[in-house]
Design an enzyme around this catalytic site. Structure first.
Site, mmCIF file in Angstrom:
data_model
loop_
_atom_site.group_PDB
_atom_site.id
_atom_site.type_symbol
_atom_site.label_atom_id
_atom_site.label_comp_id
_atom_site.label_asym_id
_atom_site.label_seq_id
_atom_site.Cartn_x
_atom_site.Cartn_y
_atom_site.Cartn_z
ATOM 1 N N TYR A 1 -26.042 56.047 59.098
ATOM 2 C CA TYR A 1 -27.165 55.973 60.181
ATOM 3 C C TYR A 1 -27.963 57.523 59.952
ATOM 4 C CZ TYR A 1 -23.519 57.930 63.017
ATOM 5 O OH TYR A 1 -22.141 58.158 63.057
ATOM 6 N N SER B 1 -26.484 61.658 57.355
ATOM 7 C CA SER B 1 -26.861 62.237 56.151
ATOM 8 C C SER B 1 -26.437 60.817 54.938
ATOM 9 C CB SER B 1 -25.968 63.399 55.768
ATOM 10 O OG SER B 1 -24.628 62.695 56.188
ATOM 11 N N GLU C 1 -16.190 63.191 56.556
ATOM 12 C CA GLU C 1 -16.438 63.390 57.701
ATOM 13 C C GLU C 1 -15.735 63.707 58.525
ATOM 14 O OE1 GLU C 1 -19.160 61.638 58.343
ATOM 15 O OE2 GLU C 1 -19.828 61.330 56.819
HETATM 16 C C1 SIN Z 1 -23.933 58.852 59.371
HETATM 17 O O1 SIN Z 1 -24.549 59.120 57.993
HETATM 18 O O2 SIN Z 1 -23.568 57.392 59.038
HETATM 19 C C2 SIN Z 1 -22.462 59.249 59.555
HETATM 20 C C3 SIN Z 1 -23.044 61.069 60.118
HETATM 21 C C4 SIN Z 1 -23.376 62.108 58.873
HETATM 22 O O3 SIN Z 1 -22.183 61.956 57.769
HETATM 23 O O4 SIN Z 1 -24.371 62.685 59.248
#
Ligand code: SIN
Length: 190
Positions: free
Chosen positions: A25, A27, A98
């Site tokens: 959702y 990056s 993450e």
């Molecule tokens: C995601 O992108 O789903 C998690 C948050 C990120 O890594 O920006």
């Protein structure tokens, strides 16, 4: 600095599965630097995307953290993103990527077709930075959030690029997200 890598390796919600659907959702929508078998637009229910998570490792530094996306519970809301079908060994490098506060969680996903209509459901995995993680920054006036994003830089690049790339990817998905588009507009002022 916080490191959730080891914690995530205990969170084996899909043990024994040869394939997993990962839902991105933030990056993970626009920076898919990992191997995947297939990807499909999808959404999750009951969550809203917010730039409320601090980034001390990618888009900021420990002294001057950036802000990146996380999810906040919001009954009735829908959060659009991208689902990737991956094999389990892909999770190890994702846990490292993450590691600043995100934990693996299991959620129901709904896949959508080109018209945005729901086509099928599946269990999926998200990386969630919840409000009790030490890197969580929480809410602030929109202009303050935009200013922080405009000024933060980290090893992965300018924080500004994260927001611009995310807004562009959401437009390409045909997704509506008032928080992200309002922030993008504010960003132009700085
Ligand atoms: C995601 O992108 O789903 C998690 C948050 C990120 O890594 O920006």
């Amino acid at each position: 600095m916080l490191d959730t890598t080891a914690l995530n390796q205990q969170r084996n919600f899909f043990d024994g599965h040869a394939e997993i659907w990962l839902f991105g959702y933030g990056s993970l929508i626009w920076k898919a630097d990992f191997a995947y078998l297939e990807r499909r637009p999808a959404y999750i229910h009951g969550w809203e995307r917010r730039f409320w998570q601090g980034s001390h490792d990618h888009r900021g530094t420990p002294e001057a953290p950036g802000r990146v996306a996380t999810l906040i519970r919001a009954p009735g809301a829908v959060c659009h993103g991208m689902a990737y079908r991956i094999t389990p060994e892909v999770l190890a490098p994702l846990d490292v990527r993450e590691k600043n506060g995100y934990l693996r969680e299991k959620v129901p996903l709904t896949f959508v077709d080109d018209n945005g209509d729901a086509i099928k459901q599946s269990e999926g995995l998200i990386y969630l930075a919840s409000q009790d993680n030490p890197a969580f920054l929480g809410d602030a006036p929109l202009t303050d959030i935009a200013w922080q994003i405009a000024n933060a830089h980290g090893p992965s690049g300018p924080n500004r690029d994260y927001l611009i790339n995310l807004a562009k990817a959401l437009r390409e998905l045909g997704a509506k997200d008032a928080h992200i588009f309002a922030l993008e507009q504010q960003l132009e002022r700085f």
